[in-house]
Design a protein around this motif. Structure first.
Motif, PDB file in Angstrom:
ATOM      1  N   UNK A 250      -0.263  -4.626   4.266  1.00  0.00           N
ATOM      2  CA  UNK A 250      -0.760  -3.836   3.148  1.00  0.00           C
ATOM      3  C   UNK A 250      -2.065  -3.222   3.656  1.00  0.00           C
ATOM      4  N   UNK A 251      -2.067  -1.915   3.926  1.00  0.00           N
ATOM      5  CA  UNK A 251      -3.214  -1.292   4.587  1.00  0.00           C
ATOM      6  C   UNK A 251      -4.413  -1.112   3.664  1.00  0.00           C
ATOM      7  N   UNK A 252      -4.204  -1.227   2.357  1.00  0.00           N
ATOM      8  CA  UNK A 252      -5.334  -1.173   1.421  1.00  0.00           C
ATOM      9  C   UNK A 252      -5.991  -2.549   1.349  1.00  0.00           C
ATOM     10  N   UNK A 253      -5.171  -3.584   1.430  1.00  0.00           N
ATOM     11  CA  UNK A 253      -5.670  -4.954   1.292  1.00  0.00           C
ATOM     12  C   UNK A 253      -4.997  -5.839   2.335  1.00  0.00           C
ATOM     13  N   UNK A 254      -5.441  -5.751   3.607  1.00  0.00           N
ATOM     14  CA  UNK A 254      -4.763  -6.441   4.708  1.00  0.00           C
ATOM     15  C   UNK A 254      -4.739  -7.969   4.588  1.00  0.00           C
ATOM     16  N   UNK A 255      -5.597  -8.532   3.735  1.00  0.00           N
ATOM     17  CA  UNK A 255      -5.622  -9.988   3.568  1.00  0.00           C
ATOM     18  C   UNK A 255      -4.393 -10.489   2.805  1.00  0.00           C
ATOM     19  N   UNK A 256      -3.702  -9.582   2.126  1.00  0.00           N
ATOM     20  CA  UNK A 256      -2.515  -9.986   1.350  1.00  0.00           C
ATOM     21  C   UNK A 256      -1.324 -10.229   2.273  1.00  0.00           C
ATOM     22  N   UNK A 257      -0.280 -10.841   1.710  1.00  0.00           N
ATOM     23  CA  UNK A 257       0.927 -11.166   2.486  1.00  0.00           C
ATOM     24  C   UNK A 257       1.512  -9.931   3.153  1.00  0.00           C
ATOM     25  N   UNK A 258       2.114 -10.145   4.321  1.00  0.00           N
ATOM     26  CA  UNK A 258       2.845  -9.060   4.990  1.00  0.00           C
ATOM     27  C   UNK A 258       3.972  -8.572   4.092  1.00  0.00           C
ATOM     28  N   UNK A 259       4.292  -7.300   4.237  1.00  0.00           N
ATOM     29  CA  UNK A 259       5.362  -6.704   3.419  1.00  0.00           C
ATOM     30  C   UNK A 259       6.481  -6.214   4.322  1.00  0.00           C
TER      31      UNK A 259
ATOM     32  N   UNK B 183       0.871  -1.180   0.000  1.00  0.00           N
ATOM     33  CA  UNK B 183       0.000   0.000   0.000  1.00  0.00           C
ATOM     34  C   UNK B 183       0.905   1.227   0.000  1.00  0.00           C
ATOM     35  N   UNK B 184       0.571   2.180  -0.852  1.00  0.00           N
ATOM     36  CA  UNK B 184       1.371   3.395  -1.001  1.00  0.00           C
ATOM     37  C   UNK B 184       0.508   4.618  -0.706  1.00  0.00           C
ATOM     38  N   UNK B 185       1.074   5.557   0.042  1.00  0.00           N
ATOM     39  CA  UNK B 185       0.375   6.810   0.320  1.00  0.00           C
ATOM     40  C   UNK B 185       1.330   7.958   0.030  1.00  0.00           C
ATOM     41  N   UNK B 186       0.885   8.914  -0.816  1.00  0.00           N
ATOM     42  CA  UNK B 186       1.751  10.056  -1.124  1.00  0.00           C
ATOM     43  C   UNK B 186       1.383  11.257  -0.260  1.00  0.00           C
ATOM     44  N   UNK B 187       2.171  12.305  -0.396  1.00  0.00           N
ATOM     45  CA  UNK B 187       1.983  13.495   0.461  1.00  0.00           C
ATOM     46  C   UNK B 187       0.662  14.204   0.194  1.00  0.00           C
ATOM     47  N   UNK B 188       0.092  13.980  -0.985  1.00  0.00           N
ATOM     48  CA  UNK B 188      -1.200  14.601  -1.319  1.00  0.00           C
ATOM     49  C   UNK B 188      -2.367  13.822  -0.712  1.00  0.00           C
ATOM     50  N   UNK B 189      -2.057  12.687  -0.094  1.00  0.00           N
ATOM     51  CA  UNK B 189      -3.095  11.887   0.539  1.00  0.00           C
ATOM     52  C   UNK B 189      -3.720  10.836  -0.357  1.00  0.00           C
TER      53      UNK B 189
END
Length: 199
Positions: free
Chosen positions: A118-127, A61-67
């Protein structure tokens, strides 16, 4: 019912710089050095890509400075696993990652050691923080990827620490070296280094 023969089909890593059009990147190097490591070691991109048992393909999950949040898929090797392979000292400290354009950024060893979700898809593997050499389509076949070129051949991928933490700007392109500092040891305790963070 005796098994006489087992054939294994080895599928080339499509994320790796194997194809002739990417061959110029195979000799690119990344150096691991500093007083926090037992020795200095330099890997070529080809050497890292040959570590197929250590390489993983993960969705971040990616978050940029613009939110704005998004997902991104990368293939590579855990940064902390490479530290362990080189040999990490008990008093290892902060890590400065240097890029080919002369820029650098310093991270805590603790940040680079831990796993995250992955905070967008927590069911996916840990990163985890990864030295990536390829990327792919998040919803595509995990076996299908492309070697990094403009952003690479090696890129540091740093996960989100929490749902609100900006991480896109912490991911660095064209990584050429990682310098591991050492903490001054006045007294021995688990708090002297991120190496012992879980104790």
């Amino acid at each position: 019912n005796n098994v006489e023969e087992i054939s294994i089909a080895l599928i080339p890593d499509s994320y790796a710089h194997i194809d002739s059009k990417y061959a110029k990147y195979q000799g690119s190097k990344v150096k691991f050095f500093g007083p926090g490591l037992e020795k200095e070691k330099t890997y070529t991109v080809a050497e890292l890509e040959s570590k197929q048992t250590a390489a993983k393909t993960l969705d971040y999950s990616m978050l940029n400075k613009a939110g704005t949040s998004s997902e991104a898929r990368y293939r590579g090797i855990a940064v902390y696993d490479l530290f362990k392979e080189v040999g990490i000292n008990n008093n290892a400290g902060d890590v400065t990652v240097n890029c080919s354009d002369g820029s650098s950024y310093t991270y805590s060893l603790m940040l680079l050691k831990k796993s995250y979700e992955n905070f967008i898809n927590p069911a996916k593997d840990e990163v985890y923080p990864m030295l990536a050499y390829g990327s792919g389509e998040v919803d595509g076949d995990k076996m299908q990827g492309t070697p990094l070129t403009d952003d690479g051949p090696l890129m540091l991928i740093v996960p989100q620490e929490s749902k609100d933490s900006v991480n896109k700007s912490l991911c660095l392109k064209n990584v050429v070296s990682l310098y591991v500092d050492a903490n001054e040891v006045n007294t021995w305790s688990h708090s002297m280094s991120g190496v012992f963070s879980e104790f």
